[in-house]
Design a protein around this motif. Structure first.
Motif, PDB file in Angstrom:
ATOM      1  N   VAL A   1      50.653  58.398  16.274  1.00 57.00           N
ATOM      2  CA  VAL A   1      51.958  59.023  16.505  1.00 57.00           C
ATOM      3  C   VAL A   1      51.845  60.533  16.684  1.00 57.00           C
ATOM      4  N   PHE A   2      51.010  61.193  15.854  1.00 54.78           N
ATOM      5  CA  PHE A   2      50.981  62.666  15.837  1.00 54.78           C
ATOM      6  C   PHE A   2      49.707  63.253  16.428  1.00 54.78           C
TER       7      PHE A   2
ATOM      8  N   ALA B   1      45.273  65.640   9.064  1.00 54.33           N
ATOM      9  CA  ALA B   1      46.043  65.567   7.807  1.00 54.33           C
ATOM     10  C   ALA B   1      45.484  64.485   6.905  1.00 54.33           C
ATOM     11  N   ALA B   2      45.206  63.294   7.476  1.00 52.60           N
ATOM     12  CA  ALA B   2      44.671  62.197   6.670  1.00 52.60           C
ATOM     13  C   ALA B   2      43.295  62.546   6.120  1.00 52.60           C
ATOM     14  N   GLN B   3      42.466  63.191   6.938  1.00 55.99           N
ATOM     15  CA  GLN B   3      41.132  63.578   6.471  1.00 55.99           C
ATOM     16  C   GLN B   3      41.210  64.631   5.364  1.00 55.99           C
ATOM     17  N   ASN B   4      42.108  65.595   5.520  1.00 58.26           N
ATOM     18  CA  ASN B   4      42.234  66.664   4.523  1.00 58.26           C
ATOM     19  C   ASN B   4      42.766  66.123   3.196  1.00 58.26           C
ATOM     20  N   ALA B   5      43.624  65.089   3.255  1.00 55.85           N
ATOM     21  CA  ALA B   5      44.228  64.551   2.035  1.00 55.85           C
ATOM     22  C   ALA B   5      43.190  63.932   1.109  1.00 55.85           C
ATOM     23  N   VAL B   6      42.070  63.429   1.685  1.00 55.71           N
ATOM     24  CA  VAL B   6      41.031  62.816   0.838  1.00 55.71           C
ATOM     25  C   VAL B   6      39.804  63.708   0.709  1.00 55.71           C
ATOM     26  N   ARG B   7      39.912  64.933   1.166  1.00 54.76           N
ATOM     27  CA  ARG B   7      38.759  65.834   1.052  1.00 54.76           C
ATOM     28  C   ARG B   7      38.455  66.141  -0.411  1.00 54.76           C
ATOM     29  N   ASN B   8      39.508  66.301  -1.224  1.00 52.48           N
ATOM     30  CA  ASN B   8      39.336  66.514  -2.667  1.00 52.48           C
ATOM     31  C   ASN B   8      40.128  65.432  -3.391  1.00 52.48           C
TER      32      ASN B   8
ATOM     33  N   ILE C   1      49.765  70.437   8.131  1.00 50.67           N
ATOM     34  CA  ILE C   1      50.013  70.686   6.710  1.00 50.67           C
ATOM     35  C   ILE C   1      51.164  69.796   6.224  1.00 50.67           C
ATOM     36  N   ARG C   2      52.210  69.680   7.051  1.00 51.01           N
ATOM     37  CA  ARG C   2      53.342  68.825   6.650  1.00 51.01           C
ATOM     38  C   ARG C   2      52.889  67.375   6.476  1.00 51.01           C
ATOM     39  N   LEU C   3      52.141  66.877   7.429  1.00 52.70           N
ATOM     40  CA  LEU C   3      51.702  65.488   7.365  1.00 52.70           C
ATOM     41  C   LEU C   3      50.772  65.257   6.179  1.00 52.70           C
ATOM     42  N   GLU C   4      49.950  66.251   5.860  1.00 55.48           N
ATOM     43  CA  GLU C   4      49.098  66.124   4.679  1.00 55.48           C
ATOM     44  C   GLU C   4      49.947  65.961   3.424  1.00 55.48           C
ATOM     45  N   ALA C   5      51.041  66.732   3.331  1.00 52.01           N
ATOM     46  CA  ALA C   5      51.941  66.622   2.185  1.00 52.01           C
ATOM     47  C   ALA C   5      52.613  65.249   2.148  1.00 52.01           C
ATOM     48  N   VAL C   6      53.044  64.768   3.314  1.00 53.20           N
ATOM     49  CA  VAL C   6      53.695  63.453   3.374  1.00 53.20           C
ATOM     50  C   VAL C   6      52.715  62.360   2.966  1.00 53.20           C
ATOM     51  N   VAL C   7      51.459  62.475   3.419  1.00 49.00           N
ATOM     52  CA  VAL C   7      50.446  61.470   3.074  1.00 49.00           C
ATOM     53  C   VAL C   7      50.229  61.427   1.566  1.00 49.00           C
TER      54      VAL C   7
ATOM     55  N   PRO D   1      41.032  54.322   0.213  1.00 48.65           N
ATOM     56  CA  PRO D   1      41.519  53.144   0.963  1.00 48.65           C
ATOM     57  C   PRO D   1      43.005  53.223   1.307  1.00 48.65           C
ATOM     58  N   VAL D   2      43.836  53.738   0.369  1.00 47.11           N
ATOM     59  CA  VAL D   2      45.274  53.784   0.645  1.00 47.11           C
ATOM     60  C   VAL D   2      45.575  54.764   1.764  1.00 47.11           C
ATOM     61  N   ILE D   3      45.018  55.971   1.655  1.00 42.82           N
ATOM     62  CA  ILE D   3      45.267  56.977   2.699  1.00 42.82           C
ATOM     63  C   ILE D   3      44.571  56.573   3.995  1.00 42.82           C
ATOM     64  N   GLY D   4      43.425  55.881   3.860  1.00 49.93           N
ATOM     65  CA  GLY D   4      42.751  55.387   5.056  1.00 49.93           C
ATOM     66  C   GLY D   4      43.621  54.427   5.840  1.00 49.93           C
TER      67      GLY D   4
END
Length: 851
Positions: free
Chosen positions: A475-476, A483-490, A771-777, A463-466
């Motif tokens: 924006v990007f 990036a958002a999808q990859n951040a919650v993949r695991n 990759i950068r945005l995934e790290a920021v997320v 929910p938070v990353i969503g």
């Protein structure tokens, strides 16, 4: 299997380096703290022992005591007659009487020389040979008249004073001027620690610090062949009941123990830094081994297939952790020794002189570093190792990555929910209780709440990353969406990566909110309650105690000063109950402090009545007209009538107000903490100058304006916050390493996917952005939760302070919260540099063919 473990350690050098660095930070803090404090203890204890060289027996006076009737018993110190008796004892070579107290010397700019807490005045006590055994004069001689002093060499040099110069000496009264008769060196521990020593003649020191004809202590030297214990047994019967004798060796040992106790607080604070660093490092280590196991799933399955048992596979992973732990511990120990050297140099750079001596690297320090480094690493690797043993050979050979089962996630979420509910329950219980008991409940609740947060982070990640996904996509574009999808993949990996930052920001945010809120409340207190133009007090760190009564007298006589109100600490007893009181000048009180009455009038203070704070009155069932049968320190009894009940003014005055005339009649020397002053024309540079000159430009006293008072209280809060920001810095460093690890593993797992994205038109720049945005997320996910929990805990703790801090109201420092979130985003950008570069450099065709 052990050789296999070693090869695996060396095969992943980058991740090995990051894991080693995380453990090294914690071990370095632990070992550095232990080495520094052990070295400090030894050097200070050695200096204390050296200062008692030649002292066979030391006699100390407790001073006068009072019996139950308040009558004084015993002498104020050790009399000259007792000194003569001790000097005539067989086996005594010499005896010197000492008196001491605070004395400081200012430089040409009026600044106090040396460290205020160790600036001392004493008497020059020459023996039969005309020399004082604790001093060696390099220039001039000891003081011979009441208008002369001698100075230690370091202080004289710092102030550019020479024999024959006029020196202004500060005490807790107006400054006096003396002629410098000599300069000496000494082994006195406080001088060696950066303090100063001013020697007066014995009569002058006795009149200043005690009473003519009396000493606070005796230093006895033994003749050759006489043991200290024998001398002690001969001297003890000559002393009164208010004096105590012990050997010089015993006194040195006692001072060594006192030093150890004093250093304990600093040691505990530094070890707390280390503990938090190690705690957040556990998440990085755990994540690293989880990734390594995932990356080597097929390899481990093959080992199982050719005959390796579950236990062997588990032990191979633990063996890797053991190797990393040993390496980390050794590096951490060496780094810690360097840190201890740096800490000692830093203290010397700030004029906190430390006695010389070699570093002390105790065997216990080496053992502690090795045990901590190994245990933390191995414990963090236990769960990944256990999961390794559960890999089925056939299933694993057909799948590179094994997702967590829905059953395990359900159990995790249930357990985390229980912990979180328990934490919230304890926090709200503490809020309802209030006071000290409430804070204990809130502390326990915070502990369970953080544990629950750590366990529930995978569930919370979606929910938070969503919520962050729409703005990122807008924006990007495609890189933001991916990036958002990859951040919650695991979710588990994301959770463990964000945990260290969430914990660090929870601590820092809660204390920042509390500190700033308290600062605002104190600022309002000083603005609303203090009407005086200036407040006079002893300077911070000066150990002189309270101001002498002569300060208020000198200010009252000075031209241009109209209101002078000393606030003295006093007490009395009602039955067996002790009550603290503040002595004030009733005639001028209303002009310097705003004390609001609930009932009655403060005018009665001048006729012997007392005033009581509102909460105290409620607790004691007191009201205007009530009487208290009080017994003062001198044993005298009085019936005190309550003339007023006033609103609490904690931090300014006690729960009882009494006129200084009444207090002084029963207290020989009241402890005057502050003197509040108003000048003609109000606060101004000219008015401040009048106050400073009335005090003889005393460098040991501070004349504070209202703004100075606010800054002083705010400064203490800022020091505490800066310490916590140091903790945030450690959390950020470890978080960077954790995010690097996570992204590196993410790139490895998605090699084929990245190749396909490149093939359908996603250029290298947008791959890097993804990759950068995934790290920021991931970083913002941890930061948002940390800030949210921190604000909640600050509210809870603050609710228990409303009764003790008048005007306390929660203040959210949006600017600092914004900085914390910005730092989290910067952490993500920095951590993504290497993984993003690696992803962008993947060969498109090779990546597509990767299984």
């Amino acid at each position: 299997m052990f050789r296999t473990a070693l090869r695996n350690v060396l095969a992943h050098k980058a991740r090995l380096l990051m894991t080693v660095l995380a453990v090294t930070l914690g071990v370095a803090f632990v070992s550095g703290t232990l080495v520094f404090t052990d070295t400090l203890k030894k050097s200070l204890s050695g200096q204390a022992a050296k200062s008692y060289d030649g002292v066979a027996v030391s006699v100390e006076s407790y001073g006068q005591t009072r019996n139950d009737d308040g009558q004084k018993e015993g002498d104020p110190g050790i009399s000259q007659q007792t000194l003569d008796k001790v000097g005539g004892t067989a086996g005594v070579a010499s005896v010197a009487g000492r008196v001491s107290g605070f004395a400081g010397v200012g430089d040409e700019n009026g600044k106090l020389l040396g460290q205020g807490w160790s600036n001392k005045g004493s008497n020059f006590a020459p023996g039969k040979d005309g020399k004082d055994p604790r001093t060696t004069f390099t220039d001039g001689v000891g003081p011979a008249g009441a208008d002369q002093i001698a100075l230690d060499k370091e202080t004289a040099a710092a102030g550019a004073y020479r024999v024959g110069d006029k020196v202004r000496v500060a005490t807790n009264g107006p400054v006096k001027e003396y002629t410098l008769s000599g300069v000496f060196t000494t082994e006195d521990g406080e001088v060696k620690a950066g303090g100063s020593l001013v020697l007066f003649t014995t009569p002058a020191a006795q009149a200043m610090y005690l009473k003519p004809g009396f000493y606070q202590e005796l230093s006895v030297a033994a003749k050759a062949g006489t043991s200290a214990d024998k001398l002690l047994s001969d001297i003890t019967p000559l002393l009164g009941k208010n004096a105590h004798a012990q050997t010089g060796a015993a006194l040195a040992d006692q001072q060594a123990k006192d030093i150890q106790t004093q250093l304990g607080g600093m040691s505990n604070m530094l070890l707390t830094f280390a503990g938090i660093s190690l705690f957040v490092g556990v998440f990085l280590i755990y994540n690293t081994f989880t990734m390594l196991v995932s990356q080597r799933t097929r390899e481990l399955a093959l080992l199982r297939a050719i005959g390796a048992a579950r236990g062997q596979v588990m032990r191979s992973v633990l063996a890797e952790a053991l190797v990393i732990g040993v390496i980390s511990a050794v590096i951490g120990l060496v780094t810690g020794i360097g840190l201890a050297i740096g800490m000692r140099s830093t203290m010397n750079a700030f004029d906190a002189k430390l006695p010389g001596g070699d570093l002390v690297i105790a065997p216990a320090t080496i053992v502690a570093a090795l045990v901590i480094g190994v245990v933390v690493t191995v414990v963090a690797a236990v769960l990944p190792a256990w999961r390794t043993g559960r890999i089925a050979p056939v299933a694993a050979m057909g799948s590179a990555h094994l997702p967590a089962s829905s059953k395990s996630l359900m159990l995790r979420n249930t357990f985390g929910g229980i912990l979180g509910a328990l934490g919230f329950g304890l926090v709200f219980l503490g809020v309802s209780q209030g006071g000290g008991d409430g804070r204990w409940s809130i502390g326990g609740g915070a502990f369970f709440l953080l544990l629950g947060l750590i366990v529930l982070l995978p569930l919370l990640s979606r929910p938070v990353i969503g919520a962050l996904r729409p703005p990122l996509e807008k924006v990007f574009g495609v890189p933001g969406k991916l990036a958002a999808q990859n951040a919650v993949r695991n979710p588990r990996r994301t959770a463990v990566t964000a945990a260290s930052l969430a914990i660090g920001l929870t601590l820092v945010t809660s204390l920042s909110v509390l500190g700033i809120t308290m600062g605002k409340a104190i600022d309002r207190l000083s603005t609303d309650k203090i009407k005086a133009d200036y407040r006079v007090s002893m300077s911070e760190g000066v150990r002189a105690g309270g101001l002498d009564k002569s300060v208020a007298e000198a200010l009252s006589k000075a031209p241009g000063i109209k209101d002078v109100t000393p606030v003295a600490d006093g007490s009395f007893r009602v039955g067996d109950d002790f009550r603290s009181a503040s002595g004030v000048n009733s005639a001028t009180l209303a002009n310097v402090l705003r004390i609001e009455t609930v009932s009655g009038s403060l005018n009665g203070l001048g006729t012997g009545e007392i005033a009581v704070a509102e909460k105290e009155a409620e607790q004691r069932n007191l009201s205007v007209g009530s009487t208290l049968d009080a017994r003062f320190d001198d044993g005298q009894k009085a019936s005190l009538k309550v003339g007023a009940v006033y609103k609490d003014a904690e931090g300014l005055v006690s729960s009882y107000l009494i006129d200084n005339k009444v207090l002084s009649a029963h207290t020989e020397a009241p402890y005057v903490r502050y003197v509040y002053v108003n000048t003609d024309g109000g606060a101004s540079a000219a008015g401040e100058k009048k106050v400073v000159e009335a005090l003889g430009k005393n460098p040991a006293m501070t004349v504070a304006t209202q703004q100075d008072m606010r800054d002083e209280l705010g400064g203490m809060i800022n020091i505490a916050l800066n310490i916590m920001y140091g903790l945030l810095g450690m959390a950020l460093i470890i978080s960077v390493l954790g995010v690097v690890n996570t992204l590196a593993m993410s790139v490895f797992e998605r090699t084929q996917e990245i190749g396909m994205l490149r093939a359908i038109g996603l250029d290298r720049g947008r791959v890097k952005n993804m990759i950068r945005l995934e790290a920021v997320v991931i970083s913002l996910f941890g930061a948002i939760l940390g800030v949210g929990i921190g604000v909640f805990l600050a509210w809870a703790v603050g609710s228990t302070l409303t009764d003790t801090i008048p005007g306390y109201a929660l203040v959210l420092p949006w600017d600092r919260i914004g900085i914390f979130l910005l730092l989290a985003a910067v952490v993500g950008v920095l951590a993504a540099m290497w993984p993003a570069r690696s992803a962008a450099r993947l060969n498109m065709l090779t990546a597509i063919k990767t299984e």
